[in-house]
Design an enzyme around this catalytic site. Sequence first.
Site, PDB file in Angstrom:
ATOM      1  N   GLU A  82       0.875  -1.176   0.000  1.00  0.00           N
ATOM      2  CA  GLU A  82       0.000   0.000   0.000  1.00  0.00           C
ATOM      3  C   GLU A  82       0.910   1.223   0.000  1.00  0.00           C
ATOM      4  OE1 GLU A  82      -2.115   3.094   0.347  1.00  0.00           O
ATOM      5  OE2 GLU A  82      -1.303   2.686   2.350  1.00  0.00           O
ATOM      6  N   HIS A  83       0.639   2.173  -0.919  1.00  0.00           N
ATOM      7  CA  HIS A  83       1.626   3.172  -1.323  1.00  0.00           C
ATOM      8  C   HIS A  83       1.671   4.422  -0.433  1.00  0.00           C
ATOM      9  CE1 HIS A  83       4.432   4.970  -3.961  1.00  0.00           C
ATOM     10  NE2 HIS A  83       3.782   4.932  -5.098  1.00  0.00           N
ATOM     11  N   CYS A  84       0.675   4.653   0.438  1.00  0.00           N
ATOM     12  CA  CYS A  84       0.579   5.987   1.044  1.00  0.00           C
ATOM     13  C   CYS A  84       1.779   6.332   1.922  1.00  0.00           C
ATOM     14  CB  CYS A  84      -0.739   6.156   1.800  1.00  0.00           C
ATOM     15  SG  CYS A  84      -0.822   5.354   3.397  1.00  0.00           S
TER      16      CYS A  84
END
Length: 597
Positions: free
Chosen positions: A314-316
């Site tokens: 997950e990139h955040c």
Amino acid sequence: MNDSADLSARTFGNEERLPRVPLPTLDATCERFMEWCGPLLSDGERARTESALAGFLRPDGPGRKLHAALERYDASEGVHSWLDTFWPYRYLGRRDRIALNANFFFLFKDSQEGQIERAAGLIAGALDYKLRLDREEIPPVVQRGRPLSMVQNRFLFSATRIPGAEQDTVRAPYTDERPGPSDARHIVVFFRGNMIRMDVLGPAGRPHSLAELAAGLGTIMKAEAAAEPSAGHLTTKARAEWAASREALLALGNGKALDEIETALFCVCLEDFAPKNTLDACDHLLHGDSGNRWFDKAVSFIVFGDGTAGINVEHCGLDGTTILSFTDALLGAPPEKLSQRSGAKSQGLPVVEAIEFTLDDAARRDIEEAAASFAAYGAATATATVSFGGFGTDHIKRLKMSPDAFVQMAYQLAHKRAKGHVGATYESIATRQYRHGRTEAMRVVTPEVVRFAEVMDDPTAGTVLRRDAFRAAADAHVRRAKECQAGQAPEQHLWELQLIQRRRGEELGVTEPLPLFETPGWLTMRDDYLSTSSAPSVNIQYFGFGSTSEQCIGIAYVLLPDRLNVYLSTPRPVADAMLGFAGKLREAVQELRDLLA
């Protein structure tokens, strides 16, 4: 701070001494913006853009007021970077699905291990990394004598994105509410739609032995397929819709189940099949069976029936460079060695407990609709791999060219030949040498690129002219990449000014519409035809992500001394154009090699 003798060996020991991300002047940004968008515009489009830019820049104009507010923010106490607010808005503010659209994957190198052995080894390696991180014993990454920011490592373990109606949040350790590292001792294992809590650290915080981790996984894999549909499907929904579904789950009394997942150190997703081929493995790492995933989890290891494995991220809070370092630590030494270093010891079979959700008919229907919608979305994504064995950075350097510039020019030439024109191209440039640095957005198309693409297909142009145009375009690429690395890039600066108006326009007296952000220059420059990013590591075979728009080809590439592996993705309606691009890319790489030889 270049004297390596002054560097701290503690993981986070250099953070406060890192230089701040430079905030460009407004005039420099606007001048650079016109340089960047110009090659993509007609004369009329350029004139309309310049006119709007002049209004934005006038002495009493909105740009000046917004930039002054950003300068004040950058100088505020406790602010690490003028991008501190930008990043949450950019990642947590997006309202579409993150599954396939934002999360990215790595396909790990083969290990010749069976599924349980491979999964146990990855867990053991991750636990070793976690415990060393807790003690700040992960060495800070240093490039050319300069330390890089390690802050992203705080989002590797027990970090979960939480959906919100208007903006998401992150549940993670190292916060004011939870200072210091995660004290969780469990992971969540997915198998056949079941979610199982497995305690991987004993009561005293020491890891279970490799044999015990394998035994725990073996117990889990005796499970039948789950009777109820998996709530994991809900993590594929658009964010506001998922936020509503999560509230409904909480209202049914599922707080404990969600808590187990959200606080888990990471997820391990065990598949009950072997991928048909490398592309099939990549596609399942990118989207796969959403009942066997929790896409909001920062880190999910995915291990197939034949031991093929990879990671979905997950990139955040995490960029590719941080995950590369993590992956290299996991795969760069035998699991036995990592397990031993972690202090693992035999403590009996790990505690294994099913995580069960209470569902009513409405929740079941919600989950089933989410599952069907995402399966259709995955099926509507076309992908391909292109591999160049025996050709990589070593060969390109012998041709006296920047390896990244070479492959980026090959992408440009292939795109022009496949689609008939040069199109807006994004490349991610790492800026972790700055405090809380992440990435800068680089736009690849320069006047030199446009000329290079034209000259290469001009039947009257000879070898010397083509070679000169190629080298000029590559040199321009290197210059722009260096500007981006130095924080001198216009896009994120202007984007943050736009966001400041949305957040604080009334307070700042900037309430009128901003025509700049409706101009052909702004819209065309950011409407990607190619979205590119690289991940160089001998421990991964492929890297990948979804495309970013209806006509975009996502290009994730692993560029190593002896090979170049590329994963392509695009919406299925334009799949033929992507496959055409793949064919033209093979030709372009060979042609450009020959041109420099």
